[in-house]
Motif scaffolding. Sequence first.
Motif, PDB file in Angstrom:
ATOM      1  N   SER B  73       0.840  -1.181   0.177  1.00 49.35           N
ATOM      2  CA  SER B  73      -0.105  -0.068   0.061  1.00 49.35           C
ATOM      3  C   SER B  73       0.988   1.280  -0.069  1.00 49.35           C
ATOM      4  O   SER B  73       0.424   2.135  -0.389  1.00 49.35           O
ATOM      5  CB  SER B  73      -1.088   0.015   1.211  1.00 49.35           C
ATOM      6  OG  SER B  73      -0.226  -0.295   2.358  1.00 49.35           O
ATOM      7  N   SER B  74       2.148   1.296   0.277  1.00 50.21           N
ATOM      8  CA  SER B  74       3.112   2.231   0.168  1.00 50.21           C
ATOM      9  C   SER B  74       4.359   1.874  -0.531  1.00 50.21           C
ATOM     10  O   SER B  74       4.821   0.698  -0.331  1.00 50.21           O
ATOM     11  CB  SER B  74       3.484   2.970   1.522  1.00 50.21           C
ATOM     12  OG  SER B  74       4.173   2.148   2.449  1.00 50.21           O
ATOM     13  N   TYR B  75       4.820   2.690  -1.368  1.00 46.51           N
ATOM     14  CA  TYR B  75       5.742   2.449  -2.364  1.00 46.51           C
ATOM     15  C   TYR B  75       7.059   1.976  -1.788  1.00 46.51           C
ATOM     16  O   TYR B  75       7.492   2.955  -0.679  1.00 46.51           O
ATOM     17  CB  TYR B  75       6.139   3.543  -3.397  1.00 46.51           C
ATOM     18  CG  TYR B  75       7.060   3.353  -4.502  1.00 46.51           C
ATOM     19  CD1 TYR B  75       6.946   2.249  -5.221  1.00 46.51           C
ATOM     20  CD2 TYR B  75       8.394   4.049  -4.037  1.00 46.51           C
ATOM     21  CE1 TYR B  75       7.972   2.144  -6.275  1.00 46.51           C
ATOM     22  CE2 TYR B  75       9.139   4.072  -4.956  1.00 46.51           C
ATOM     23  CZ  TYR B  75       9.401   2.920  -6.089  1.00 46.51           C
ATOM     24  OH  TYR B  75      10.328   2.581  -6.834  1.00 46.51           O
ATOM     25  N   ALA B  76       7.813   1.103  -1.950  1.00 42.30           N
ATOM     26  CA  ALA B  76       9.222   0.975  -1.601  1.00 42.30           C
ATOM     27  C   ALA B  76       9.587   0.315  -2.927  1.00 42.30           C
ATOM     28  O   ALA B  76       9.318  -0.806  -3.320  1.00 42.30           O
ATOM     29  CB  ALA B  76       9.342  -0.008  -0.520  1.00 42.30           C
ATOM     30  N   ALA B  77      10.898   0.573  -3.366  1.00 43.67           N
ATOM     31  CA  ALA B  77      11.606   0.023  -4.639  1.00 43.67           C
ATOM     32  C   ALA B  77      11.747  -1.251  -4.216  1.00 43.67           C
ATOM     33  O   ALA B  77      11.699  -2.222  -5.062  1.00 43.67           O
ATOM     34  CB  ALA B  77      12.848   0.692  -4.755  1.00 43.67           C
ATOM     35  N   GLY B 190      12.915   0.711   2.762  1.00 39.28           N
ATOM     36  CA  GLY B 190      13.057   2.028   2.016  1.00 39.28           C
ATOM     37  C   GLY B 190      11.564   2.555   1.606  1.00 39.28           C
ATOM     38  O   GLY B 190      11.497   2.963   0.600  1.00 39.28           O
ATOM     39  N   ARG B 191      10.600   2.495   2.331  1.00 37.60           N
ATOM     40  CA  ARG B 191       9.313   2.733   1.890  1.00 37.60           C
ATOM     41  C   ARG B 191       8.989   3.970   2.165  1.00 37.60           C
ATOM     42  O   ARG B 191       9.617   4.791   2.920  1.00 37.60           O
ATOM     43  CB  ARG B 191       8.203   1.960   2.520  1.00 37.60           C
ATOM     44  CG  ARG B 191       7.989   2.268   3.999  1.00 37.60           C
ATOM     45  CD  ARG B 191       7.066   1.059   4.620  1.00 37.60           C
ATOM     46  NE  ARG B 191       6.965   1.538   6.076  1.00 37.60           N
ATOM     47  CZ  ARG B 191       7.740   1.071   6.948  1.00 37.60           C
ATOM     48  NH1 ARG B 191       8.670   0.239   6.630  1.00 37.60           N
ATOM     49  NH2 ARG B 191       7.416   1.371   8.363  1.00 37.60           N
ATOM     50  N   VAL B 192       8.041   4.577   1.519  1.00 39.36           N
ATOM     51  CA  VAL B 192       7.576   5.926   1.424  1.00 39.36           C
ATOM     52  C   VAL B 192       6.659   6.062   3.105  1.00 39.36           C
ATOM     53  O   VAL B 192       5.785   5.357   3.127  1.00 39.36           O
ATOM     54  CB  VAL B 192       6.750   6.330   0.483  1.00 39.36           C
ATOM     55  CG1 VAL B 192       5.946   7.855   0.776  1.00 39.36           C
ATOM     56  CG2 VAL B 192       7.522   6.386  -0.939  1.00 39.36           C
TER      57      VAL B 192
END
Lengths: 256, 329
Positions: B73-77, B190-192
């Motif tokens: 649900s939240s961006y992480a490369a 490294g998530r937002v």
Amino acid sequence: MTNVLVCIKRVPETSGQILLSQDGQSIDARHVGYTLSAHDECAVEQAIQIARSTDGEATVLTVGNDDSLEQIRNALAVGCTAAVLVEADTENFGPADVAAAIADAVRSRETDATTYDLILVGNDAADTGDFQVGVRLAYALGRPVLTGIGTVEVQDGTVVARGKGPEGTEVFELSLPAVIAVQEGGVEPRYPSIPGRMKAKRTPVDMVTASVSPVGNGRAALRLPPSQPSVVEVLGEGPAAATAVVDLLYKLGVAT
Amino acid sequence: MILVLVETDAHGATETSQETLTFARELADRRGGLTLHALLVGPLADGITQAALTQLGEQGVSTVRHAQHEQLSSYAAGSWATAVATATESVSADIVMAAGTARGSEIMAHVATRLDATMAANVVAVDDVDPLTVSRQVMGGAVLEVMRVASVPAVLTVAGHAVDPRAAALPTQPHVEVFEPPLTESDVVGRVVRVEATEVDDTAALTGARVVVGAGRGAGSAHGFDDLLELSELLDGTLGVSRVVTSLGWRPHHEQVGQTGSRIAPDVYIACGISGAIQHWAGCQSAKTIIAINTDADAPMVTKAHYAVIGDLHEIVPAINEELRRRGS
């Protein structure tokens, strides 16, 4: 105290006309000169700010030959306090090779009581544009990585990083040690001062060699895109040409 | 099999992802009819999923794999890369591709590292399919590198606007498979953690604009943009600037067009007082029509433009504005 290692790359200037070497394998920049990638300049600035605000060291590192000392001296002149040149023939190096060389140098120096809490790189090089060195380096060292970052703050062993995302400014938080790829736009690189330049000349540069068996960059050749003959239609000179411009804008369907 | 990571926006698959699918389909055909799979990652609103599936069908995608996991649900490369790497390995993809966007480049760098694969960034053409040899942009697109990509899978990002999105001859109704990628703690570090509203950031307006009015050193100072802003308003367009303008602090960085700014593809680009160095040309070369206004008739921007007016932008732009207002624009 945060020790920052900032990894930079010497690249051909892109302001002049680009020529290729006779064998078509490289860019002939003898006449235009070399510089730092725009993203690297911002990474250097970021490294200096973090090191100064935490009483740490900002070490600049590059992989290449003696020619790269020019870029190392420039980074020292704006405020980096130590320098490492990883000597290697990078002619055929790909991003995996550059990352391996940096990782090797970091590992060997970290055993000598130095630690790099934060490693900064430019997001992508102005010449080869591979977008990979930071990520590959982080994996080699087993550290977390962020890319596309504009600003970095360090507080009590934690990094707060901000970058531009599709819906606004994205905020990331990481524990150190970490690797961050910096993008232009967050900080404004400073200019060197005269005392800075003098100091840069006196700062020793550690020359190290890296043991890397290069996998290579896969380059078969470089070529210039076919030069299009100029087809420009001059609509006129000065304000008298405004009518012709507006006629054209109507014809193109963008004025109504 | 070719796998394409598809990014989405409010309208379904992004324009650059559709371009990448077209690029991938044509490569798949040249490789003797490889199948084309697409990958969606994370929760999407129903309307967006439906729109994307229709677009992917138009591009000839046979199977859509959709990665679902509560951590997506939240961006992480790292998480996105695990989704791509898992899909790549489960179908033994020969080639895995994404658009050469900030996220596409980031995710694919992770994927290539994890799969010990070679990645070619900003590919514009396929020179040979066996062994895979591509042309890609280096030096901001001023030079092309012919690069052999020997690894399996090969990892490619496709430069924006390298091809126009074209529908397949035979549209498909893609089969959708949902899967849960095996995310680990290291994937999400490294998530937002949050998204902050940016004070004013018109990057999206710039990259999507039909008309961009460009301004360079010729604007003269931070106060030299009033006429240029008026022109962009009269044409329902957006202001874009060269790197020197942001370096001098005359305008904010998010307005920058170029190698280290936005890459634009408007119908009309009116480049005022811009010399046209490579850094800038890298960002504006995909404009359909370029009109240059410059005092120097030999400036690269002028010689590369379709139309030019020679003279001082501070005299010419007000005259254009006046003429536009007179005609009721």
